[in-house]
Design a protein around this motif. Structure first.
Motif, short mmCIF file in Angstrom:
data_model
loop_
_atom_site.label_atom_id
_atom_site.label_comp_id
_atom_site.label_asym_id
_atom_site.label_seq_id
_atom_site.Cartn_x
_atom_site.Cartn_y
_atom_site.Cartn_z
N UNK A 41 0.80 -1.22 0.00
CA UNK A 41 0.00 0.00 0.00
C UNK A 41 0.84 1.27 0.00
N UNK A 42 2.07 1.19 0.50
CA UNK A 42 2.87 2.38 0.75
C UNK A 42 3.71 2.74 -0.46
N UNK A 43 3.53 3.95 -0.97
CA UNK A 43 4.38 4.46 -2.04
C UNK A 43 5.57 5.21 -1.46
N UNK A 44 5.30 6.05 -0.45
CA UNK A 44 6.35 6.91 0.10
C UNK A 44 6.04 7.25 1.54
N UNK A 45 6.94 6.89 2.47
CA UNK A 45 6.80 7.31 3.86
C UNK A 45 7.17 8.78 4.00
N UNK A 46 6.48 9.47 4.88
CA UNK A 46 6.79 10.86 5.16
C UNK A 46 8.02 10.92 6.08
N UNK A 47 9.16 11.41 5.61
CA UNK A 47 10.36 11.41 6.45
C UNK A 47 10.29 12.37 7.62
N UNK A 48 9.36 13.31 7.60
CA UNK A 48 9.25 14.28 8.70
C UNK A 48 8.13 13.93 9.69
N UNK A 49 7.56 12.73 9.56
CA UNK A 49 6.42 12.39 10.40
C UNK A 49 6.76 12.45 11.89
N UNK A 50 7.93 11.95 12.27
CA UNK A 50 8.32 12.00 13.68
C UNK A 50 8.59 13.43 14.15
N UNK A 51 9.17 14.24 13.28
CA UNK A 51 9.39 15.65 13.61
C UNK A 51 8.04 16.35 13.81
N UNK A 52 7.10 16.07 12.90
CA UNK A 52 5.76 16.65 13.03
C UNK A 52 5.11 16.19 14.33
N UNK A 53 5.29 14.91 14.67
CA UNK A 53 4.70 14.37 15.89
C UNK A 53 5.29 15.05 17.13
N UNK A 54 6.59 15.26 17.11
CA UNK A 54 7.23 15.91 18.27
C UNK A 54 6.70 17.33 18.48
N UNK A 55 6.48 18.05 17.39
CA UNK A 55 5.91 19.40 17.50
C UNK A 55 4.53 19.35 18.13
N UNK A 56 3.73 18.36 17.73
CA UNK A 56 2.39 18.23 18.29
C UNK A 56 2.44 17.82 19.76
N UNK A 57 3.40 16.99 20.12
CA UNK A 57 3.56 16.63 21.54
C UNK A 57 3.91 17.84 22.38
N UNK A 58 4.81 18.67 21.87
CA UNK A 58 5.18 19.88 22.62
C UNK A 58 3.99 20.83 22.74
N UNK A 59 3.20 20.91 21.68
CA UNK A 59 2.01 21.76 21.73
C UNK A 59 1.04 21.28 22.80
N UNK A 60 0.82 19.96 22.84
CA UNK A 60 -0.11 19.43 23.84
C UNK A 60 0.42 19.63 25.26
N UNK A 61 1.73 19.47 25.45
CA UNK A 61 2.33 19.70 26.77
C UNK A 61 2.14 21.14 27.22
N UNK A 62 2.10 22.05 26.25
CA UNK A 62 1.96 23.47 26.57
C UNK A 62 0.50 23.87 26.77
N UNK A 63 -0.41 23.35 25.93
CA UNK A 63 -1.79 23.81 25.94
C UNK A 63 -2.75 22.89 26.69
N UNK A 64 -2.37 21.60 26.79
CA UNK A 64 -3.24 20.59 27.39
C UNK A 64 -4.56 20.46 26.63
N UNK A 65 -4.51 20.80 25.35
CA UNK A 65 -5.69 20.68 24.49
C UNK A 65 -5.27 20.03 23.18
N UNK A 66 -6.20 19.30 22.58
CA UNK A 66 -5.93 18.65 21.31
C UNK A 66 -6.81 19.25 20.22
#
Length: 517
Positions: A74-99
């Motif tokens: 099914x996979x044509x191309x993995x997103x190489x920045x997916x973990x970087x994107x995830x880390x940004x979202x984790x930091x946002x949640x730690x700061x805002x406590x909202x999703x």
């Protein structure tokens, strides 16, 4: 003594298995992503049982374990920045406590959606190396809602086939319920990956079948929205007169969440002007388990009783109709559209060449080839699509725009009137029929009855349709039920589909893709 001990042993073994699947080596709790929902995933993030980073890692492990080793493909191309994107979202949640609505949710995107920084090919070697600088409108909405684009999925080359998902860029995608069979097309890569829990939800496109067919073949929920509810800007076209993007998910609730995110007016796409200035809709408010009470639904017998249809799918459909009635729906059976053959004769109109050329000029000026003719002359396509590609070049010579959009096409206006008049005469809210009348074909089988019921009613009217699982045939082969309504009745269709889903619970995971140990 042995008879008393056996149940206890079995319980201990079961507990041991559950602990093994939920505890990583370091002993910290691990959230199991298989068959999860958006609500469950976000609840786990809020409760500290997982992070966006861990979710991406979990899906990547499943992809590594299953996608190529099983030949699911099914996979044509993995997103190489997916973990970087995830880390940004984790930091946002730690700061805002909202999703945000989709924060932390791993999404697979069909390879005909422009995705900034990721190659977009529409399944064609001719577009290999083309990397958009901007997102398609719907992908942009996903990212703004906090979704993580995990990978681009395989598709039928140029979205030509509703039956088979095969491309010159990535080969053949197979059905996770039977790897000798097809997942339908052209969004089969998205559907198969969501069904196998390689991602939480996905985006597909539908010109005649390509969201609803893969949903049916992969035991998923798929929504083809009203033409104009979602933007086509940044999507490689097959036929602008019928193309529409929409969600695929394992549950009606997940599809409702994603639809609410991606729907909206886009100044770059004139077809969305019908919703300009209108407030956004929260489709999750339609998730009523009693939502079928008082519904009046017509049975489109032309498709239920298709002469080449599979008897097991017909039996499932009859059972589904009985289930709708048991949940409080009033069934009108049979329902038909008068003069159906006459009002649908030669109704399709598309200009693949003009639509593709317009996309290339606007969105892909840096691609290697700049016109449909150049791509055809390059020979960079599967031999099986050559004839279809050639017909697309010859269809409307010298006519840049021979096909009005669906809302202004005289033939489609007449068909839409015939459909709505028949629905009005029978006081119907929706129409029901099997999404496909036959089970998924074997890979390579071009002779068995197809059974695609999707090419006319929804695409030619512009009306929305949702497919929901209705059971299995021949042991393990999924089948789907379609509910179709008038324009912009997505809240109603979601309400009906959810009530049916909650009453029947037909969704089952493919056994070849269990949780990783």
């Amino acid at each position: 003594m042995h008879g008393l001990a056996s149940p206890r042993i079995r319980i201990c073994l079961m507990l041991g298995f559950l602990l093994a699947t939920r505890l990583p080596a370091q002993g910290k709790p691990r959230f199991e992503v298989t068959e999860t929902t958006i609500a469950e995933t976000q609840r786990a993030i809020r409760e500290g049982r997982t992070t966006c980073h861990q979710l991406v890692e979990a899906y990547r492990k499943r992809i590594q374990a299953y996608d190529q080793t099983t030949h699911l493909n099914t996979v044509v191309l993995l997103n190489p920045t997916a973990l970087v994107d995830a880390d940004k979202l984790d930091r946002e949640f730690a700061r805002t406590h909202r999703l945000r609505p989709l924060q932390g949710i791993a999404v697979v995107v069909k390879d005909n959606y422009d995705t900034a920084g990721l190659q977009t090919t529409a399944g064609s070697l001719a577009l290999r190396g083309f990397v958009p600088s901007t997102d398609a409108f719907m992908v942009k909405r996903l990212r703004e809602a906090g979704a993580i684009v995990l990978f681009k999925s395989n598709m039928a080359e140029w979205a030509f086939s509703p039956v088979l998902t095969e491309s010159s860029i990535a080969g053949i995608t197979r059905n996770p319920y039977d790897l000798t069979r097809v997942p339908a097309g052209s969004s089969g890569g998205t559907a198969a990956s969501v069904a196998a829990s390689l991602a939480e939800v996905g985006l597909g496109t539908d010109t005649g079948d390509s969201i609803r067919g893969p949903a049916s073949h992969n035991d998923l929920v798929g929504m083809r929205p009203t033409l104009g509810l979602t933007s086509r800007d940044g999507i490689v076209p097959l036929s602008i007169t019928a193309d529409v993007g929409g969600p695929l998910g394992r549950t009606v609730a997940d599809v409702a969440v994603v639809l609410g995110v991606v729907a909206g007016y886009d100044p770059a796409d004139p077809i969305t002007r019908g919703i300009e200035g209108k407030p956004a809709i929260d489709y999750t408010k339609s998730l009523d388990p009693h939502g079928l009470k008082g519904a009046r639904i017509g049975v489109f017998r032309r498709y239920v009783d298709a002469p080449t249809g599979d008897p097991e799918i017909k039996a499932l459909t009859e059972r589904a109709i009985a289930d709708l009635k048991a949940q409080g729906a009033e069934i009108v059976d049979p329902f038909d559209i008068p003069n159906f053959e006459e009002v649908t004769a030669k109704i399709g109109c598309g200009n693949f060449q003009a639509d593709l050329n317009a996309y290339l000029a606007r969105h892909a000026p840096n691609a290697q080839y700049h016109s449909a003719q150049e791509i055809y002359d390059s020979g960079l396509y599967l031999p099986s699509v050559e004839a279809r590609f050639k017909r697309g070049l010859e269809a409307h010579p010298g006519q840049p725009n021979p096909c009005p959009d669906t809302w202004h096409d005289v033939k489609k206006i007449a068909f839409r009137k015939a459909m709505t008049d028949a629905m009005d005469a029978n006081h119907l809210d929706a129409i029901v029929y099997p999404t496909w009348s036959n089970p998924p074909r074997k890979v390579g089988d071009l002779k068995s009855s197809g059974g695609d019921n999707n090419q006319v009613l929804s695409p030619m009217s512009g009306f929305p349709a949702i497919t929901v699982p209705m059971g299995f045939t021949h042991g393990t082969l999924p089948a789907g039920l379609t509910l179709l309504g008038r324009a912009y009745t997505e809240p109603m269709l979601i309400r009906y589909a959810y009530a049916y889903e909650q009453a029947t619970h037909h969704r089952q995971p493919p056994v070849a893709f269990p949780p990783l140990r």
